[in-house]
Scaffold this motif. Structure first.
Motif: not given
Lengths: 309, 848
Positions: A74, A78, A81, A86-87, B333, B336-337, B340-341
């Motif tokens: 994870l 991340l 990601w 968009q980040w 987002t 989504l995060a 995901s977790a």
């Protein structure tokens, strides 16, 4: 040309690395689990029995191990990601916007250059500059479609009534195949397009040329037949009276990589075939068959369209 | 055959006298007569769990084979590029039906079938509490399934994918197939909910005395969890189906963006169902493993509490993952995060369950056999599916993998490894309980290797095919993309796999004349289902007290004592089918429960209710109405004659000096629990509709689009009337208990009238303000909530009338008052529904 494992874009490359790491980790875990399982199912005569306490410890440490692996995964994902989509908006940088609308079963494409040049309309082919982030504005005219160019990055759905954004950065020039990834009806399988990543200078020149009619637009017999048979009710050809908005824009159709939304090579013969039997080439297509036209008119129209470069 | 094992053990304890034997034979004669399945054509009116279980499982397997043939057609089409074996339209019908049938007509029903068949034995009882409900579920399933599958022979099968996304599935393109999907499957979902109610009540209230909840066989734990999940997962889909069908039939624009609707609402509702569905399918298969592994390790499971907690955890988490099916829809987002977790997290309890199996095997003395072969092979396949699941849970990777053959590979690794292989293991394991014969070990091994190798050859390459860019649901593909050889390999593997399945089918149906007779407990298992003799219909010969998790291992004499009728309920003196009802946590005996027997009413109810759905599909409104009336009459007949019967005496000696009542009402009774559980499911469906209301509020600037609402006055009047009706129902129950029958009847009438008035007031709001549901989604959702509530009020009125009739007919008295307890329980939920509906539609627009 359609593989996510052969990346030519930033997002695809990042995800491809992530996948490689996950495959290696997964293979290690799989081998360990299967080894353990194969040992455990040995006939009791061939191995010694583990004590209940020992077996219970396996559950405990197995669980702890699972949690640890997932945390690492994870954390890594991340961090990958955060560099995507968009980040990473690059505030202030001029950005090419391309709106793409999914329709059964083709793509309406409109370029909005950042420097105030005029808007360019096209269909079923997308060209982008290498090394510049491009913002896609995604809509749908009918069903849910999904916009996907695997070598550049992941997909994004096109949903009626909603506008989605997708930002892609091509890192290598090339011609890639994009497809619709969400089931959208009978010919979902036949809804593709070519995505062409060009050097920025080439791209700018190309786009500027596309703002003008094709030099061959004012053609003779082909154009006359095109107008006479009512093709212009649905199709636009810049520089001619044809200004229909229902079907794909054909202003520069002759220069496209393919026709029929990425399903046939672009030749006079295939164009003629599409005019004759669109429903055979693409079941469920909106365009009616024009098989009743005299063959010489079909050939004239096809030759004219192929000439629109 | 069945007596063989017992005589051996019996000789050493004490020689039973001939009196004793005569008494036993007389008991057995009576039991046999009571539990006999009808013969001739009437056999099909049987409600016996062993009959229904076998019918159910065979039907589910037939549907699996049908869907398997569809899969082979799909694979044949894809074997080579630009193939024209199937047209685009037939291909789309084939893959839609393949997914639909496998999920709705095989994966869920097969576990219900296994549960109906083995659960009573496992729990140490004779039957599930509502055998007619099992029969109703089976016939509904058969009718609905044939209806849905048959459509492809008329070219009218659903063709929009098993997920039925609007606007495609609401469009002209979808045709009547979409209605067949929606109505046919809604009908089957109702049957699944009925099965869930049956299983929950069975597991909670019908365990053998002394079987505390922490002593239940793991299969029962898993089934309890799964049935609970069905209760919360299916209602959102049913709510979605209602909105969907309202759009298709009545043009109410729930998913039409031009009139305020949104296709994404369907995706939420579908996947709030759809993701738990994966675990609803997977957990029962793991439950079979949890029975098989200890048997072949010849020791109790290691980590009983670990695996129970892990199963509960999986159940809970599975409701928090649905958005991972929507990673590419453009949601924010941050969400989504989160998802995901959460999707990663579900790997933890899943891992625990696998470690528990491995630990049990390590600590045991393993005897390898065909069920273990399928179990271990399935586990190996499932681990790969789990690992790819962890990968696709990471949103950025999913953006690439989503809707490609990578996901096709992933989901088949999960479902075939985590579900089909364990089911086949379970078939080989439990087959002796059906007819006392073992399946062939040799054929089993051949089948396993064909299936295992074929499966991997078919599906492993798909990981690569998908990442090379091949999307799902394409009927053809061009040659130059490097997918052709991968697809050809997959097709070859699919046919090898299918051959293995055929070997299993052949083994199961071939004549068993020379096959090995199974001894009573051929695998030397420790749990109670092996105490039920395959040659008898009565399940347990007598119902023992259970003192451990593996009674047949811990108490060597138990099987003999059960068979000699030395435990509870060894006889059927009154000629009634009976089981013991026990308390939820500790398994204390509470009641001798009279189990309903053979009846054709369940069959008629299933056929007439099915008629309603099928007639609606073809817009045959009169036929639908006639079917509905017939269904209503049959249902009332069923309830009137089959429930709440007043027994001939108050209590009964069940043996060993234990006397138990024959009638229990209110919270300890089975009927009360059935009502409670049903209403939880019903409340979930209502909650899903409310979710829809607020969903439209969140996506629009002004969700009313400036259209008039139902006003405040009428909704509040309706709210007040419903609350008054509810309070009077509570009072009426007390009046009845106090023996004031006249006042009780008066109160029922008053409450009934208030309910009718409340319904009128509820409808008056949207009616008087001219809310047109075809105009915009706001009037449509308001109407939906009001109609939902009024429809429930209609059911409430029927129940009140039923109680009134019961009171006059003498079946509802101050002493025998099951009906009024259950009806008041319904009314608690009814009141909550009314309060929410009218407060939301009346007050919420003003609170903004």
């Amino acid at each position: 040309m359609q593989s996510a494992l052969d990346p030519a874009g930033h997002e695809a490359a990042q995800v491809s690395h992530l996948f490689e790491a996950m495959v290696i980790g997964g293979a290690v875990i799989f081998t360990a689990m299967i080894g353990l399982l194969l040992y455990a199912v040995q006939d009791h005569k061939r191995r010694r029995t583990v004590s209940e306490e020992g077996a219970a410890k396996l559950i405990l440490w197995g669980t702890v191990g699972t949690v640890a692996v997932l945390f690492v995964l994870l954390a890594v994902s991340l961090s990958v990601w955060s560099g995507l989509r968009q980040w990473d908006p690059e505030p202030g940088a001029p950005q090419l916007q391309i709106s793409v609308t999914g329709e059964q079963f083709w793509w309406r494409v409109t370029y909005h250059p950042s420097d105030g040049q005029s808007v360019v309309t096209a269909a079923n082919e997308i060209r982008i500059p290498v090394g510049q982030r491009v913002n896609f504005i995604l809509n749908s005219a009918d069903m849910i479609h999904s916009f996907w160019i695997p070598p550049l990055g992941g997909k994004m759905d096109m949903i009626p009534g909603r506008t989605n954004h997708l930002s892609l950065l091509a890192t290598k020039p090339g011609v890639f195949r994009g497809v619709c990834a969400e089931f959208c009806g009978e010919s979902h399988a036949l809804m593709a397009f070519a995505a062409v990543a060009m050097e920025p200078a080439d791209f700018d020149a190309w786009l500027a040329a596309r703002a003008n009619p094709s030099p061959a637009a004012a053609g003779g017999e082909g154009l006359q037949a095109f107008l006479r048979q009512g093709c212009s009710a649905c199709h636009t050809i810049n520089g001619t009276p044809a200004a229909g908005k229902v079907g794909p824009d054909l202003s520069h159709v002759g220069s496209r990589q393919s026709i029929g939304a990425g399903i046939l090579p672009n030749t006079v013969e295939t164009i003629a075939r599409f005019i004759r039997e669109p429903d055979m080439v693409k079941p469920g297509v909106m365009m009616p068959s024009y098989a009743m036209l005299p063959e010489n008119e079909i050939q004239a129209i096809a030759t004219y369209l192929k000439g629109l470069e | 055959m069945s007596a063989r094992g017992t005589k051996k053990g019996g000789g050493t304890a004490k020689a039973p006298g001939s009196d004793d034997r005569q008494k036993r034979e007389a008991q057995e004669k009576r039991l046999r007569a009571v539990w006999k399945s009808p013969s001739g054509w009437r056999y099909w009116t049987s409600v016996n769990n062993t009959d229904i279980g076998v019918w159910y499982a065979s039907t589910a397997f037939m549907f699996m084979l049908f869907a398997g043939v569809l899969a082979l057609m799909v694979r044949t089409q894809l074997a080579v590029p630009d193939n024209d074996f199937l047209s685009a339209d037939v291909y789309n019908q084939a893959f839609t039906l393949h997914g639909t049938v496998m999920m709705f007509l095989f994966a869920v029903p097969i576990f219900e079938a296994f549960a109906i068949f083995v659960l009573p034995g496992m729990l140490g009882t004779r039957e599930l509490p509502f055998p007619r409900l099992s029969a109703f579920g089976f016939w509904s399933f058969l009718l609905g399934g044939v209806f849905v599958c048959g459509s492809i022979f008329f070219g009218a099968a659903p063709n929009s994918g098993w997920f039925m996304y609007p606007p495609l599935a609401t469009s002209e393109d979808a045709g009547i197939g979409a209605d067949i999907w929606l109505l046919g499957l809604s009908f089957i979902e109702v049957a699944s909910l009925a099965a869930a109610v049956e299983l929950i009540v069975g597991i909670m209230k019908f365990r053998a005395p002394g079987m505390r909840i922490n002593m239940m066989p793991l299969f029962a734990w898993y089934l309890l969890i799964v049935a609970g999940m069905i209760l919360f997962a299916f209602p959102p889909l049913i709510a979605g189906d209602i909105l969907f069908e309202a759009q298709r039939l009545l043009d109410w624009p729930f998913f039409d963006t031009s009139r305020g609707g949104d296709p994404i609402l369907w995706q939420h509702l579908f996947w709030i169902f759809g993701h738990p569905e994966v675990y609803i399918v997977f957990l029962p298969a793991i439950a079979l493993m949890a029975m098989i592994v200890p048997t072949f390790a010849q020791r109790p499971i290691v980590g009983y509490s670990w695996i129970v907690l892990a199963a509960v955890g999986t159940g809970f988490l599975s409701f928090g993952l649905w958005v991972h099916h929507m990673f590419a829809t453009g949601l924010p987002t941050i969400s989504l995060a989160f998802f995901s977790a959460a999707s990663e997290a579900v790997a933890i309890p899943t891992g625990v369950q696998i470690f528990v199996f491995i630990a049990t095997l390590l600590a045991g003395r393993v005897i390898f056999s065909v069920p273990m072969l399928f179990g271990a092979g399935g586990l190996a396949i499932f681990v790969i599916g789990g690992l790819t699941g962890v990968m696709v849970a990471i949103a950025p990777f999913d953006w690439q993998a989503h809707d490609t053959y990578f996901v096709v590979a992933h989901l088949h690794y999960v479902l075939i490894g985590g579900m089909l292989f364990p089911i086949v293991a379970g078939l080989y394991y439990y087959y002796p309980l059906i007819g006392g014969k073992l399946l062939s070990a040799r054929l089993g091994k051949i089948a396993f290797w064909l299936m295992f190798v074929g499966f991997n050859v078919a599906f492993f390459p798909m990981h690569l095919t998908g990442l090379r860019g091949m999307p799902r649901r394409v009927f053809t593909y061009p040659e130059e993309l490097g997918w052709d050889w991968l697809n050809l390999i997959s097709t070859v593997g699919a046919f090898v796999f299918a051959t293995g399945v055929l070997v299993v089918v052949f083994d199961a149906v071939r004549p068993k004349g020379k096959a090995l007779d199974a001894s009573r407990n051929p695998w030397n298992a420790g749990t109670m289902e092996w105490a039920t003799p395959p040659s008898e219909n009565w399940g347990m010969r007598s119902i023992p007290e259970v003192k451990s998790r593996y009674p047949l291992w811990e108490e060597k004499e138990l099987l003999r004592e059960i068979d000699e009728g030395r435990w509870y309920l060894p006889d059927a003196q009154e000629g009634r089918r009976e089981a013991l009802m026990t308390s939820v946590l500790d398994g204390e005996p509470q009641e001798v429960f009279r189990v309903p027997g053979t009846s054709y009413l369940a069959f008629i109810c299933a056929m007439t209710l099915g008629g309603v759905f099928i007639a609606m599909t073809y817009h045959a409104w009169w036929l639908a109405l006639i079917s509905a009336v017939a269904f209503f009459v049959a249902l009332m007949g069923w309830i009137w004659t089959g429930t709440g019967q007043i027994p001939e005496k108050n209590e009964k000696d069940v043996g060993r000096g234990l006397k138990l009542p024959l009638y229990v009402s209110g919270q300890p009774s089975a009927g009360w629990w059935a009502m409670f559980i049903t209403m939880i499911g019903d409340g979930t469906a209502f909650g899903s509709l409310l979710f829809g209301y607020f969903f439209y509020w969140t996506i629009h600037e002004d969700y009313t689009a400036g259209l008039p609402g139902p006003g405040m006055v009428w909704p509040l009047v309706a709210l007040g009337l419903f609350v008054a009706a509810w309070l009077i129902m509570i009072i009426s129950k007390r009046l009845n208990s106090a023996g004031r029958v006249g006042l009780f009847r008066l109160a029922l009438v008053a409450s009934l009238l208030l309910t009718v008035a409340g319904s009128g007031a509820g409808l008056a709001g949207p009616w008087l303000y001219d809310m047109n549901p075809e105009l915009h989604v706001y009037p449509a959702i308001v109407w939906t909530l009001v109609i939902w509530t009024v429809a429930h009020a209609g059911v409430g009125v029927i129940m009140q009338a039923f109680c009134l009739a019961g009171s006059f007919a003498g079946r509802l008295t101050p002493r025998y008052d099951k009906d009024i307890h259950n009806v008041v329980l319904f009314w608690h939920f009814m009141a909550v529904t009314a309060v929410f509906t009218f407060a939301v539609i009346g007050l919420f627009p003003r609170a903004l």
